[in-house]
Design a protein around this motif. Structure first.
Motif, PDB file in Angstrom:
ATOM      1  N   ARG A   1       2.054  11.962  -6.376  1.00 18.56           N
ATOM      2  CA  ARG A   1       0.950  11.208  -6.880  1.00 18.56           C
ATOM      3  C   ARG A   1       1.202   9.742  -6.590  1.00 18.56           C
ATOM      4  O   ARG A   1      -0.390   8.959  -5.805  1.00 18.56           O
ATOM      5  N   ILE A   2       2.350   8.659  -6.709  1.00 20.16           N
ATOM      6  CA  ILE A   2       2.582   7.729  -6.147  1.00 20.16           C
ATOM      7  C   ILE A   2       2.012   7.120  -4.419  1.00 20.16           C
ATOM      8  O   ILE A   2       1.283   6.655  -4.466  1.00 20.16           O
ATOM      9  N   TRP A   3       3.118   7.829  -4.155  1.00 16.71           N
ATOM     10  CA  TRP A   3       3.040   8.583  -2.837  1.00 16.71           C
ATOM     11  C   TRP A   3       1.756   8.281  -2.058  1.00 16.71           C
ATOM     12  O   TRP A   3       1.198   7.313  -0.672  1.00 16.71           O
ATOM     13  N   ALA A   4       0.734   8.956  -2.489  1.00 20.36           N
ATOM     14  CA  ALA A   4      -0.362   9.472  -1.960  1.00 20.36           C
ATOM     15  C   ALA A   4      -1.425   7.865  -2.611  1.00 20.36           C
ATOM     16  O   ALA A   4      -2.500   8.224  -1.696  1.00 20.36           O
ATOM     17  N   LEU A   5      -1.114   7.401  -3.089  1.00 18.07           N
ATOM     18  CA  LEU A   5      -1.805   5.939  -3.456  1.00 18.07           C
ATOM     19  C   LEU A   5      -1.924   4.660  -2.195  1.00 18.07           C
ATOM     20  O   LEU A   5      -2.362   3.981  -2.687  1.00 18.07           O
ATOM     21  N   ARG A   6      -0.558   4.954  -1.431  1.00 23.62           N
ATOM     22  CA  ARG A   6       0.101   3.959  -0.895  1.00 23.62           C
ATOM     23  C   ARG A   6      -1.015   3.787  -0.335  1.00 23.62           C
ATOM     24  O   ARG A   6      -1.223   2.061   0.299  1.00 23.62           O
ATOM     25  N   GLU A   7      -1.722   4.263   0.340  1.00 17.98           N
ATOM     26  CA  GLU A   7      -3.262   3.715   1.405  1.00 17.98           C
ATOM     27  C   GLU A   7      -4.594   2.918   0.610  1.00 17.98           C
ATOM     28  O   GLU A   7      -5.166   2.319   1.375  1.00 17.98           O
ATOM     29  N   THR A   8      -4.643   3.935  -0.674  1.00 20.85           N
ATOM     30  CA  THR A   8      -5.918   3.810  -1.390  1.00 20.85           C
ATOM     31  C   THR A   8      -5.884   2.631  -2.529  1.00 20.85           C
ATOM     32  O   THR A   8      -7.092   2.350  -2.780  1.00 20.85           O
TER      33      THR A   8
END
Length: 346
Positions: free
Chosen positions: A265-272
């Motif tokens: 979940r944290i990794w998925a936020l890296r661009e947003t």
């Protein structure tokens, strides 16, 4: 139940030229044996909570050192060893114990040690042996090493940045640790390294939703604690970076699975979710064209991150804009300030 409590920490900026010495600790917090009764420093909040809960349960509290220094460069080796050995000496003198609770920052480095917390907890384990429960509370701006994970039974991190839940996480750790001593639970921990460096504010979406998710995950069967270690980016040490920590009741596979789920979940936020940082030219243009009050913050040469706060690369272009009614701070350079005071305006 006999419970040993102590606090020791600082947030080390390994790029800072300013050493963290004894006076730096003494000016902030250096109290032996009764800080939970005599100090209102926020770093003592977990100890105050532990004493309150222990005494309510009829337990005996043996309190050792509480020491904390404002962020700066590496701790002088002799000072680190004095702090470490004072705590360990009290631990040896305490006699038989059921539980050790430590409030540590998690990003402390000395001149010769990149992982002060890992070294300390490992040495605590050597003193008390394998049967005594050892619980640790960390600031979320921490480095989490395998060395520490091997030595502690429980690791609980603040969930909030800004840090508004220090006492609450202390109470959580106390409850889990006491239940461990009583044999009600058998904690196992999993650590997942996300290999990321960033700064996350939990008051902002979507990071707020991460905290909500962690608290919901803790309601699952056998999941005891879920933590997100943001890491402290201003440190060049092997264990730097974002990590997740999960504690379950006797289920290592579940701990690994939840740690991965949170990590994904944290990794998925890296661009947003990224900070929108300006360079100096863009910053000065914003000042020149702005109306009302414009606030500019330097996140690198910043005393809050342990830096020296002595750079002038923002001051020089600010002067060049001929801006009026401008306030510049903080600039920490006592010799230069003295010269300016003597020279006078202009």
């Amino acid at each position: 139940m006999r419970i040993f409590i102590a606090a020791l920490g600082t947030e080390t900026n390994t790029f800072s030229p300013l050493p963290t010495g004894r006076k730096t600790f003494e000016e902030t917090l250096w109290v032996r044996r009764d800080a939970s009764l005599s100090s209102d420093n926020y770093f003592v909040l977990p100890l105050r909570e532990w004493r309150r809960l222990a005494e309510a349960a009829g337990d005996e509290v043996i309190e050792s050192l509480s020491a904390f220094a404002q962020p700066a460069g590496r701790t002088v080796q002799a000072v680190w060893e004095e702090l470490r050995d004072t705590l360990l000496g009290d631990l040896r003198a305490a006699g038989p114990l059921d539980l050790v609770l430590l409030n540590l920052h998690g990003a402390m480095a000395s001149e010769q040690c990149d992982d002060c917390e890992g070294e300390l907890v490992e040495m605590v384990r050597q003193v008390v042996g394998p049967e005594v429960t050892v619980g640790v509370e960390f600031d979320l701006h921490c480095h989490i090493s395998e060395r520490l994970m091997r030595s502690a039974d429980l690791l609980v991190l603040y969930k909030e940045y800004p840090h508004t839940d220090v006492a609450e996480r202390g109470a959580e750790l106390f409850e889990l640790a006491r239940r461990t001593v009583l044999g009600e639970i058998r904690p196992v921990m999993a650590l997942r390294d996300l290999r990321m460096l960033d700064v996350w504010r939990t008051s902002d979406a979507p990071v707020r939703e991460l905290v909500d998710w962690m608290q919901a995950a803790e309601q699952r069967d056998k999941v005891l604690s879920v933590s997100f270690g943001h890491g402290f980016p201003w440190a060049d040490v092997p264990d730097v970076g974002a990590k997740t920590v999960v504690v379950t009741d006797g289920d290592p596979d579940l701990a690994e699975a939840v740690a991965k789920e949170l990590g994904d979940r944290i990794w998925a936020l890296r661009e947003t979710y990224k900070a929108n940082l300006l360079d100096v030219a863009e910053t000065m243009a914003a000042i020149a064209g702005g109306n009302g009050c414009t606030v500019v913050a330097d996140i690198s040469d910043n005393a809050g991150c342990g830096a020296a706060s002595d750079s002038t690369f923002l001051l020089e272009p600010l002067l060049a804009t001929k801006a009026e009614q401008a306030l510049f701070g903080l600039l920490w350079d006592p010799a230069a300030v003295r010269i300016c005071e003597e020279a006078g305006e202009g």
